[in-house]
Enzyme design. Sequence first.
Site, PDB file in Angstrom:
ATOM      1  N   CYS A 101      -3.517 -16.466  -1.842  1.00 57.46           N
ATOM      2  CA  CYS A 101      -4.405 -17.162  -1.171  1.00 57.46           C
ATOM      3  C   CYS A 101      -4.371 -18.509  -1.955  1.00 57.46           C
ATOM      4  O   CYS A 101      -3.524 -19.396  -2.226  1.00 57.46           O
ATOM      5  CB  CYS A 101      -5.806 -16.648  -0.644  1.00 57.46           C
ATOM      6  SG  CYS A 101      -6.614 -17.777   0.527  1.00 57.46           S
ATOM      7  N   HIS A 123      -3.812 -12.134   2.020  1.00 55.67           N
ATOM      8  CA  HIS A 123      -4.516 -11.295   1.408  1.00 55.67           C
ATOM      9  C   HIS A 123      -3.680  -9.826   1.406  1.00 55.67           C
ATOM     10  O   HIS A 123      -4.445  -8.800   2.060  1.00 55.67           O
ATOM     11  CB  HIS A 123      -6.078 -11.093   1.408  1.00 55.67           C
ATOM     12  CG  HIS A 123      -6.710 -12.309   1.096  1.00 55.67           C
ATOM     13  ND1 HIS A 123      -7.356 -12.456  -0.162  1.00 55.67           N
ATOM     14  CD2 HIS A 123      -7.136 -13.408   1.741  1.00 55.67           C
ATOM     15  CE1 HIS A 123      -7.765 -13.914  -0.309  1.00 55.67           C
ATOM     16  NE2 HIS A 123      -7.602 -14.385   1.089  1.00 55.67           N
ATOM     17  N   GLU A 161      -3.967  -7.069  -0.290  1.00 52.78           N
ATOM     18  CA  GLU A 161      -4.850  -6.289  -1.081  1.00 52.78           C
ATOM     19  C   GLU A 161      -5.694  -5.355  -0.032  1.00 52.78           C
ATOM     20  O   GLU A 161      -6.056  -4.259  -0.293  1.00 52.78           O
ATOM     21  CB  GLU A 161      -5.718  -6.802  -2.114  1.00 52.78           C
ATOM     22  CG  GLU A 161      -6.874  -7.504  -1.729  1.00 52.78           C
ATOM     23  CD  GLU A 161      -6.468  -9.032  -1.472  1.00 52.78           C
ATOM     24  OE1 GLU A 161      -7.350  -9.926  -1.623  1.00 52.78           O
ATOM     25  OE2 GLU A 161      -5.070  -9.391  -1.560  1.00 52.78           O
TER      26      GLU A 161
END
Length: 614
Positions: free
Chosen positions: A398, A525, A527
């Site tokens: 990001c 993102h 993750e």
Amino acid sequence: MKYVLVTGGVVSGLGKGVTASSIGVVLKACGLRVTSIKIDPYLNTDAGTMSPFEHGEVFVLDDGGEVDLDLGNYERFLDIKLTRDNNITTGKIYQSVIDKERKGDYLGKTVQVVPHITDAIQEWIERVAVIPVDGEEGPADVCVIELGGTIGDIESMPFIEALGQFSYRVGPGNFCLVHVSLVPVLNVVGEQKTKPTQHSVRGLRGLGLIPNILACRSAKPLEENVKEKLSQFCHVPVSNIITLYDVTNIWHIPLLLKKQRAHEALIKVLDLQRVAKEPMLEEWMRRAEIYDTLQDPVRIAMVGKYTGLSDSYLSVLKALLHASVACHRKLVVDWIAATDLEENTEIEAPEVHKKAWDLLKAADGVLVPGGFGDRGVKGKILASKYARENKVPYLGICLGMQIAIIEFARSVLNLPHANSTEFDPDTTTPCVIFMPEGSKTHMGGTMRLGSRRTYFDVSSCKAAKLYGNVSYVDERHRHRYEVNPHMVPEFEKAGLAFVGKDETRKRMEIIELPSHPYFIGVQFHPEFKSRPGKPSALFLGLIAASCGQLDTLLRAPSHHDNLVPRHISTNGSHITSNGSVPTKSFQNGNLKKHTKSLANGNFHSNGNGMLPSH
């Protein structure tokens, strides 16, 4: 539908979220379908506007819901996809009741906490519990509900009342209350003290909730006489008193529950003996054992804004951990506050500046996570430049991707004033700009949020290979600013590849530097979708590149199977605090000094690789 309610007593930060997640894992291993709900008693509608220092990271769901980080635990442990409605807040409940009142739904009655708020809570739970979250049709078998905060908190009283009514309404055999409490050891006396748990259970009973199972947090396993004392004073069978003692890593918690036959207690209370089977946790056990025997380190420099609190980057840490275990490496994270790399720090605190740079130069890989605001941007740009020029594996997430864009524009395109309009609205060279999907006036829920599709324009790029040579991927977003599409041709001419874009081809999603061993930036993102058994592709790429395994990984037909050793002896030495990834509440020796998000207040990079809790 069966319900398991997890509450907490004595102090906050005991690990209710991990306990609730682990209960879900054990029930799922028994062949049951599981969903979960997190109740947060704060007045915020959601976690979107909260500072990471205040409440840890904001976890983003597929539907764009900005929720409490515990829902990330649920998704990772149970491998499910939750919705924004799986996170209940006081703000959401009151807002829904007030909206009904304004529309006249209560037919002129006086709207009160009881019954209107309490009814709204129960209706919300029943509505959300039947939404499938595991990709299968039909409702789950069991809904695990976690009530945030501690018994006795004034803000959670409406939820306590509602859940008391709810347990009575659904009836015996459909509701199980697990109370997580603390059994401390006083250094002077040296014995486990039961009085705090007794008081907590007494308070719980006084509020109309009767615990079926006690999950006792302690540094060491409970002694038998302590269990008997708790049983006598708390009116809970000894067989239903579970010890959650300190362990080497968070993945041992479901194994602890199974070892102490917690699943039998849960199944008996929920009357599921006919459908539940003996839990199968071999894969989970293998992963926990692998983690404990890892020896060879991989050092990742985490250059961020909120390095003083690990919960701010919880999902990033978990994704790094998943990838490092898959690559058979012991994760060592060096926390670097971005401002420590900047020139001002060199003047004001030269020792701090030198230490930060020493850590950066010693790292095997560099990660710049997401964030908001201009503090530390100069330091992040310096970190990106160092990684690019010195061929150090780099992953920018990001803001980390936007930082890489700005640095490339300044250093390679020779545009010294290149910037993001987020940091300099009047910049003459806006290479990162505000994109029109959000709002400039309202902060909550106005960003580009949730799952969006990214199409690969370059099939031979590393990112596409890491994702398994697919034509597109769906990843979660949370941002307002993006790469200026008008400057893309200039970047591409200079050698930066925009390998992933959205369906309009105007939003740049993935960048790569083909001339670099591993230099990738993503607007999304990744993750948030990483799982213990299924690490995020790009994190796996970063770790593999950082320990010299990237070529092997890219050639492997199945990344995970080819990197994770199938059989590892459990006789190896356990991970020490140096380089380990402590859990939120269960890390060895962390019990006395731990609160929900802050153990000792000093998590800045210390060079020893120790990760803060959670």
